[in-house]
Write an enzyme that holds these catalytic residues in place. Structure first.
Site, PDB file in Angstrom:
ATOM      1  CE  LYS A  74      -4.129  -1.948   2.099  1.00 32.20           C
ATOM      2  NZ  LYS A  74      -5.237  -1.770   3.036  1.00 32.20           N
ATOM      3  CG  ASP A 110      -8.026   0.595   2.944  1.00 37.81           C
ATOM      4  OD1 ASP A 110      -8.863  -0.253   2.597  1.00 37.81           O
ATOM      5  OD2 ASP A 110      -6.799   0.452   2.794  1.00 37.81           O
ATOM      6  CB  ALA A 135       0.183   3.533  15.700  1.00 40.96           C
ATOM      7  N   GLY A 136      -0.820   1.158  13.093  1.00 38.84           N
ATOM      8  CA  GLY A 136      -0.323   0.537  11.861  1.00 38.84           C
ATOM      9  C   GLY A 136      -0.967   1.167  10.634  1.00 38.84           C
ATOM     10  CB  ALA A 138      -5.916  -0.437   9.470  1.00 41.11           C
ATOM     11  CG  ASN A 157       0.634   1.250  18.715  1.00 35.46           C
ATOM     12  OD1 ASN A 157      -0.274   0.549  18.288  1.00 35.46           O
ATOM     13  ND2 ASN A 157       1.905   1.050  18.408  1.00 35.46           N
ATOM     14  NE  ARG A 158       1.823  -4.777  20.162  1.00 36.41           N
ATOM     15  CZ  ARG A 158       1.882  -6.004  19.721  1.00 36.41           C
ATOM     16  NH1 ARG A 158       1.567  -6.989  20.521  1.00 36.41           N
ATOM     17  NH2 ARG A 158       2.220  -6.241  18.488  1.00 36.41           N
ATOM     18  CG  ASP A 163       4.197   1.438  16.295  1.00 37.34           C
ATOM     19  OD1 ASP A 163       3.390   2.247  15.847  1.00 37.34           O
ATOM     20  OD2 ASP A 163       4.403   0.320  15.797  1.00 37.34           O
TER      21      ASP A 163
HETATM   22  P1  ATR Z   1      -2.723  -2.995   9.565  1.00 34.31           P
HETATM   23  O1  ATR Z   1      -2.134  -2.633   8.248  1.00 34.31           O
HETATM   24  O2  ATR Z   1      -3.855  -3.959   9.478  1.00 34.31           O
HETATM   25  O3  ATR Z   1      -3.047  -1.800  10.383  1.00 34.31           O
HETATM   26  P2  ATR Z   1      -0.258  -3.348  11.037  1.00 34.31           P
HETATM   27  O4  ATR Z   1       0.344  -2.225  10.260  1.00 34.31           O
HETATM   28  O5  ATR Z   1       0.528  -4.578  11.309  1.00 34.31           O
HETATM   29  O6  ATR Z   1      -1.594  -3.842  10.318  1.00 34.31           O
HETATM   30  O7  ATR Z   1      -0.797  -2.731  12.418  1.00 34.31           O
HETATM   31  C1  ATR Z   1      -1.345  -3.516  13.415  1.00 34.31           C
HETATM   32  C2  ATR Z   1      -1.555  -2.689  14.672  1.00 34.31           C
HETATM   33  O8  ATR Z   1      -2.089  -3.577  15.655  1.00 34.31           O
HETATM   34  C3  ATR Z   1      -0.292  -2.117  15.257  1.00 34.31           C
HETATM   35  O9  ATR Z   1      -0.565  -0.867  15.838  1.00 34.31           O
HETATM   36  C4  ATR Z   1       0.091  -3.142  16.345  1.00 34.31           C
HETATM   37  O10 ATR Z   1       0.797  -2.613  17.447  1.00 34.31           O
HETATM   38  P3  ATR Z   1       2.413  -2.527  17.469  1.00 34.31           P
HETATM   39  O11 ATR Z   1       2.761  -1.355  16.605  1.00 34.31           O
HETATM   40  O12 ATR Z   1       2.723  -2.288  18.901  1.00 34.31           O
HETATM   41  O13 ATR Z   1       2.901  -3.840  16.955  1.00 34.31           O
HETATM   42  C5  ATR Z   1      -1.293  -3.527  16.817  1.00 34.31           C
HETATM   43  N1  ATR Z   1      -1.304  -4.824  17.491  1.00 34.31           N
HETATM   44  C6  ATR Z   1      -1.092  -6.043  16.957  1.00 34.31           C
HETATM   45  N2  ATR Z   1      -1.221  -7.014  17.883  1.00 34.31           N
HETATM   46  C7  ATR Z   1      -1.499  -6.382  19.065  1.00 34.31           C
HETATM   47  C8  ATR Z   1      -1.739  -6.818  20.409  1.00 34.31           C
HETATM   48  N3  ATR Z   1      -1.732  -8.116  20.744  1.00 34.31           N
HETATM   49  N4  ATR Z   1      -2.002  -5.873  21.351  1.00 34.31           N
HETATM   50  C9  ATR Z   1      -2.022  -4.563  21.035  1.00 34.31           C
HETATM   51  N5  ATR Z   1      -1.801  -4.088  19.787  1.00 34.31           N
HETATM   52  C10 ATR Z   1      -1.546  -4.978  18.820  1.00 34.31           C
END
Ligand code: ATR
Length: 292
Positions: A74, A110, A135-136, A138, A157-158, A163
């Site tokens: 993307k 999206d 914060a990924g 999406a 965000n965790r 991140d």
């Molecule tokens: P997408 O494109 O679907 O947004 P992504 O870019 O991988 O996918 O983003 C996933 C998001 O979910 C991220 O913010 C991720 O947090 P981290 O940046 O800390 O990895 C979050 N995420 C994934 N698994 C998680 C979990 N078990 N608890 C909290 N946040 C989670």
């Protein structure tokens, strides 16, 4: 309706990503084309990272009408396009490409699809307080469109330091000249942020199949007068949504975002209104098949 005949006139659309086997888009779009009597076909293409440039050149050479773009392409796809829609440019990610006589233009449905799913439920985010988890990719599209629409945002965000939740918040603050808070996702921050929130968006993958017993928010924090919008669509009803319903919150399934991003892409390629309800039913049928 007559069965589809692929002819010399058939226009070709598709989706590129890796993996692609589980994409819902081919069934949604092919059903929509058939329903509207359009001589279009939609195909899935597994394209590896290193093949992206060639795939986009292929789209041009083969005179394909449109593409959807999914993980992991993307952001990287932008460098191969001729033009970018204003919003896609701000977000820095594209999920839809339209080929107009050899000119490739990128859009981000999206983001607009997420917004449309709110608006169709009569929820206007302007002036509302929104808590976004994750914060990924999406989250980024969602955060930009909500800021553009005039919502107040808190992004949790965790892994805050590692991140780019903070970077996302900073960029949005600069572009839209409005404060965006970025906090670590923990119980205390979540409880505090949710106190004054109107809308909660789960933009993490927590609760997604096969981890269907996970939830990003403990149920005590859910309440009436909160809209809970989970972008996870598999399962169709996540644990977060079930618990939000029990707590009396308004819930929106990620299925609506999925369907609307497809519907808005369809409209760009064909110039026609998409049969949104039909696309939704097709997606549900396929998801139910996956669940069994
Ligand atoms: P997408 O494109 O679907 O947004 P992504 O870019 O991988 O996918 O983003 C996933 C998001 O979910 C991220 O913010 C991720 O947090 P981290 O940046 O800390 O990895 C979050 N995420 C994934 N698994 C998680 C979990 N078990 N608890 C909290 N946040 C989670």
């Amino acid at each position: 309706m007559r069965d589809r005949v692929i002819s010399g006139r058939t226009r070709i659309c598709g989706i590129i990503g890796d993996p692609i086997e589980h994409s819902m888009s081919p069934v949604m779009h092919n059903a929509a084309f058939k329903n509207k009597g359009l001589d279009y076909v939609y195909l899935p293409f597994r394209v590896k990272k290193e093949g992206l440039g060639k795939a986009i050149e292929g789209m041009r050479a083969l005179n394909m009408r449109g593409l959807n773009v999914t993980i992991p392409h993307k952001v990287a796809v932008i460098q191969f396009l001729d033009e970018l829609d204003h919003l896609a440019d701000k977000i820095g990610a594209v999920n839809t490409v339209v080929n107009d006589n050899g000119v490739l233009k990128g859009y981000n449905t999206d983001a607009t699809g997420f917004l449309q799913a709110l608006l169709e439920r009569g929820i206007e985010p302007k002036g509302k307080s929104v808590v976004i988890l994750g914060a990924g990719g999406a989250s980024r599209a969602i955060s930009f469109i909500l800021a553009d629409r005039g919502a107040h945002l808190v992004v949790l965000n965790r892994l805050l330091e590692l991140d780019w939740a903070k970077e996302l918040a900073n960029r949005i603050s600069q572009i839209f000249t409005r404060e965006v808070e970025a906090l670590e996702l923990n119980r205390k921050n979540l409880a505090k942020a949710l106190e004054k929130a109107d809308i909660l968006v789960n933009a993490t993958s927590v609760g997604m199949s096969p981890n269907v017993n996970e939830t990003p928010v403990i149920s005590d924090l859910l309440r009436p007068n909160l809209v809970v919008y989970d972008i996870v669509y598999n399962p169709i009803k996540t644990r977060l949504q079930r618990e939000a319903e029990v707590a009396g919150a308004t819930t929106i399934s990620g299925l609506n975002m999925l369907v609307w991003q497809g519907a808005l892409a369809f409209e760009k390629w064909t110039g026609l209104k998409a049969p949104v309800e039909l696309m939704k039913q097709e997606a549900i049928k396929l998801l139910e098949k996956h669940e069994n």
